[in-house]
Design an enzyme around this catalytic site. Sequence first.
Site, PDB file in Angstrom:
ATOM      1  N   ASP A 291       0.841  -1.298   0.067  1.00 22.66           N
ATOM      2  CA  ASP A 291       0.004  -0.039   0.161  1.00 22.66           C
ATOM      3  C   ASP A 291       0.725   1.331  -0.085  1.00 22.66           C
ATOM      4  OD1 ASP A 291      -2.094   1.846   0.640  1.00 22.66           O
ATOM      5  OD2 ASP A 291      -3.292   0.177   1.354  1.00 22.66           O
TER       6      ASP A 291
ATOM      7  N   LEU B 226      -6.773  -4.994  -4.495  1.00 19.09           N
ATOM      8  CA  LEU B 226      -7.795  -4.021  -3.781  1.00 19.09           C
ATOM      9  C   LEU B 226      -7.003  -2.637  -3.843  1.00 19.09           C
ATOM     10  CD1 LEU B 226      -8.321  -6.145  -0.618  1.00 19.09           C
ATOM     11  CD2 LEU B 226      -9.577  -6.145  -2.591  1.00 19.09           C
ATOM     12  N   GLY B 227      -5.619  -2.265  -4.278  1.00 23.16           N
ATOM     13  CA  GLY B 227      -5.186  -0.990  -4.016  1.00 23.16           C
ATOM     14  C   GLY B 227      -5.672  -0.052  -5.116  1.00 23.16           C
ATOM     15  N   GLY B 228      -5.966   1.164  -4.843  1.00 25.03           N
ATOM     16  CA  GLY B 228      -6.292   2.207  -5.693  1.00 25.03           C
ATOM     17  C   GLY B 228      -7.297   3.370  -5.104  1.00 25.03           C
TER      18      GLY B 228
ATOM     19  N   TYR C 269     -14.255   7.762 -11.331  1.00 19.15           N
ATOM     20  CA  TYR C 269     -13.681   6.426 -10.924  1.00 19.15           C
ATOM     21  C   TYR C 269     -14.465   5.165 -11.364  1.00 19.15           C
ATOM     22  CZ  TYR C 269     -14.316   2.986  -6.996  1.00 19.15           C
ATOM     23  OH  TYR C 269     -14.283   1.783  -6.293  1.00 19.15           O
TER      24      TYR C 269
ATOM     25  N   SER D  12     -21.205  -2.731  -1.928  1.00 16.53           N
ATOM     26  CA  SER D  12     -20.834  -2.012  -0.596  1.00 16.53           C
ATOM     27  C   SER D  12     -20.415  -2.832   0.229  1.00 16.53           C
ATOM     28  CB  SER D  12     -22.112  -1.166  -0.281  1.00 16.53           C
ATOM     29  OG  SER D  12     -22.625  -0.338  -1.339  1.00 16.53           O
TER      30      SER D  12
HETATM   31  P1  NAI Z   1      -9.907   1.924   0.543  1.00 16.75           P
HETATM   32  O1  NAI Z   1      -9.730   2.998  -0.026  1.00 16.75           O
HETATM   33  O2  NAI Z   1     -10.115   1.760   2.089  1.00 16.75           O
HETATM   34  O3  NAI Z   1      -8.359   1.225   0.510  1.00 16.75           O
HETATM   35  C1  NAI Z   1      -7.795   1.176  -0.805  1.00 16.75           C
HETATM   36  C2  NAI Z   1      -6.160   1.123  -0.608  1.00 16.75           C
HETATM   37  O4  NAI Z   1      -5.648   1.300  -1.681  1.00 16.75           O
HETATM   38  C3  NAI Z   1      -6.085   2.564   0.495  1.00 16.75           C
HETATM   39  O5  NAI Z   1      -5.223   1.997   1.458  1.00 16.75           O
HETATM   40  C4  NAI Z   1      -4.844   3.295  -0.374  1.00 16.75           C
HETATM   41  O6  NAI Z   1      -4.040   3.650   0.537  1.00 16.75           O
HETATM   42  C5  NAI Z   1      -4.474   2.261  -1.531  1.00 16.75           C
HETATM   43  N1  NAI Z   1      -3.945   3.191  -2.510  1.00 16.75           N
HETATM   44  C6  NAI Z   1      -4.630   4.079  -3.249  1.00 16.75           C
HETATM   45  N2  NAI Z   1      -3.702   4.784  -4.223  1.00 16.75           N
HETATM   46  C7  NAI Z   1      -2.832   3.878  -4.137  1.00 16.75           C
HETATM   47  C8  NAI Z   1      -1.506   4.109  -5.136  1.00 16.75           C
HETATM   48  N3  NAI Z   1      -1.105   5.100  -5.971  1.00 16.75           N
HETATM   49  N4  NAI Z   1      -0.675   3.124  -4.757  1.00 16.75           N
HETATM   50  C9  NAI Z   1      -0.660   2.014  -4.005  1.00 16.75           C
HETATM   51  N5  NAI Z   1      -1.916   1.973  -3.064  1.00 16.75           N
HETATM   52  C10 NAI Z   1      -2.826   2.970  -3.351  1.00 16.75           C
HETATM   53  O7  NAI Z   1     -10.816   1.029  -0.390  1.00 16.75           O
HETATM   54  P2  NAI Z   1     -11.683  -0.618   0.003  1.00 16.75           P
HETATM   55  O8  NAI Z   1     -13.040  -0.203   0.727  1.00 16.75           O
HETATM   56  O9  NAI Z   1     -10.663  -1.111   0.888  1.00 16.75           O
HETATM   57  O10 NAI Z   1     -11.752  -1.069  -1.516  1.00 16.75           O
HETATM   58  C11 NAI Z   1     -10.798  -2.100  -1.890  1.00 16.75           C
HETATM   59  C12 NAI Z   1     -10.828  -2.036  -3.506  1.00 16.75           C
HETATM   60  O11 NAI Z   1     -12.379  -2.317  -3.609  1.00 16.75           O
HETATM   61  C13 NAI Z   1     -10.758  -0.604  -4.267  1.00 16.75           C
HETATM   62  O12 NAI Z   1     -10.186  -1.040  -5.361  1.00 16.75           O
HETATM   63  C14 NAI Z   1     -12.070  -0.413  -4.386  1.00 16.75           C
HETATM   64  O13 NAI Z   1     -12.443   0.518  -5.477  1.00 16.75           O
HETATM   65  C15 NAI Z   1     -12.924  -1.373  -4.670  1.00 16.75           C
HETATM   66  N6  NAI Z   1     -14.296  -1.373  -4.135  1.00 16.75           N
HETATM   67  C16 NAI Z   1     -14.502  -1.480  -2.781  1.00 16.75           C
HETATM   68  C17 NAI Z   1     -15.987  -1.460  -2.283  1.00 16.75           C
HETATM   69  C18 NAI Z   1     -16.113  -1.270  -0.843  1.00 16.75           C
HETATM   70  O14 NAI Z   1     -17.527  -1.434  -0.791  1.00 16.75           O
HETATM   71  N7  NAI Z   1     -15.444  -1.305   0.066  1.00 16.75           N
HETATM   72  C19 NAI Z   1     -17.139  -1.430  -3.431  1.00 16.75           C
HETATM   73  C20 NAI Z   1     -16.726  -1.520  -4.888  1.00 16.75           C
HETATM   74  C21 NAI Z   1     -15.318  -1.526  -5.107  1.00 16.75           C
HETATM   75  C1  15L Z   2     -17.333   1.759  -4.342  1.00 13.65           C
HETATM   76  O1  15L Z   2     -16.749   1.579  -5.307  1.00 13.65           O
HETATM   77  C2  15L Z   2     -16.559   2.577  -2.959  1.00 13.65           C
HETATM   78  O2  15L Z   2     -15.149   1.947  -2.911  1.00 13.65           O
HETATM   79  C3  15L Z   2     -17.058   2.219  -1.666  1.00 13.65           C
HETATM   80  O3  15L Z   2     -16.421   3.166  -0.841  1.00 13.65           O
HETATM   81  C4  15L Z   2     -18.525   2.286  -1.647  1.00 13.65           C
HETATM   82  O4  15L Z   2     -18.767   3.788  -1.841  1.00 13.65           O
HETATM   83  C5  15L Z   2     -19.266   1.508  -2.576  1.00 13.65           C
HETATM   84  O5  15L Z   2     -18.562   1.690  -3.924  1.00 13.65           O
HETATM   85  C6  15L Z   2     -20.721   1.850  -2.742  1.00 13.65           C
HETATM   86  O6  15L Z   2     -21.136   2.089  -4.124  1.00 13.65           O
HETATM   87  O7  15L Z   2     -21.277   1.813  -1.649  1.00 13.65           O
END
Ligand code: NAI
Ligand code: 15L
Length: 264
Positions: A32, A69-71, A134, A163
């Site tokens: 990360d 998962l990163g991004g 996004y 979500s």
């Molecule tokens: P989050 O935002 O908590 O974690 C993403 C991590 O990626 C962060 O720790 C951040 O520091 C890291 N990151 C950001 N830019 C970076 C870079 N340039 N290089 C390396 N690391 C980087 O998101 P979450 O909730 O853990 O989601 C994980 C993945 O699942 C993401 O790709 C998100 O788009 C996707 N996602 C999540 C959803 C959810 O409900 N949690 C819903 C839909 C998709």
């Molecule tokens: C996503 O893609 C986001 O990463 C998460 O933080 C939530 O907003 C989720 O969608 C959502 O649609 O609830």
Amino acid sequence: MKRLLITGAGGNLGRIARARLGHLAEILRLSDIAGMGPAGPGEEVIPCDLGDRAAVADLVAGCDGILHLGGVSVERPWDEIQNANITGVYNLYEAARAHGMPRIFFASSNHTIGFYEQDQVLDVTDPMRPDGLYGVSKCFGEGLARLYHDKFGQESALIRIGSCFEKPRDRRMLATWMSPDDFVRLVECVFRVPMLGCPVIWGVSDNDEGWWNTETARLIGWRPQDNAEDFRAEIEAAAPRPAPDAPESRFQGGKFCAEPIHQG
Ligand code: NAI
Ligand code: 15L
């Protein structure tokens, strides 16, 4: 497997994966740009910006699977999204191609289709309708993964997560919620199924309310078990119902549909 790379290991889902998926590999390689704390037993901690091509190549070398998962995970200015979710995903797939094509779990999003209205039921084959930059970046990621599958045979699971939080947080999430337990079972299925290919799968629990035809989950033997309905009374008591024409009532992507194009 010997080594599973988890990108985004410091984030919401990355922390769940780190805590609960160590049994999938002898070593978890955690990465990360955010803090991850020190490596525990069976862990390697390697900070890396996904936008740094050489660093991503080193990160992927020696890995047998990638939980990507990163991004950037919300709507943000283009430069941030471009670095992590466009260049970063390209860097990851090129690194995988150079290092034995480890299977990839690609965390896509419901925001690839966010502008569909909530009264429509979607198949994974329906045209994308992203609801912001996004969402566009996740469309790109899915497209790149499919290209690398068709051209090189790279296996990826394209998981359109709804979500994923401990509990649904609002009415929309009664339809889009995926429980952490179902997420953990989903990752296990992705890395255990003998032949994966490149399926698109909705990352959503077995909710009574839903907008997505979840039959592709069966391709990998994933059966979500939790149901957001268990939280309906709590959600409905917490806040009044939003107006019927509000984005969170109207569109599958909810409030993301009303976000501006953020400037840097
Ligand atoms: P989050 O935002 O908590 O974690 C993403 C991590 O990626 C962060 O720790 C951040 O520091 C890291 N990151 C950001 N830019 C970076 C870079 N340039 N290089 C390396 N690391 C980087 O998101 P979450 O909730 O853990 O989601 C994980 C993945 O699942 C993401 O790709 C998100 O788009 C996707 N996602 C999540 C959803 C959810 O409900 N949690 C819903 C839909 C998709
Ligand atoms: C996503 O893609 C986001 O990463 C998460 O933080 C939530 O907003 C989720 O969608 C959502 O649609 O609830």
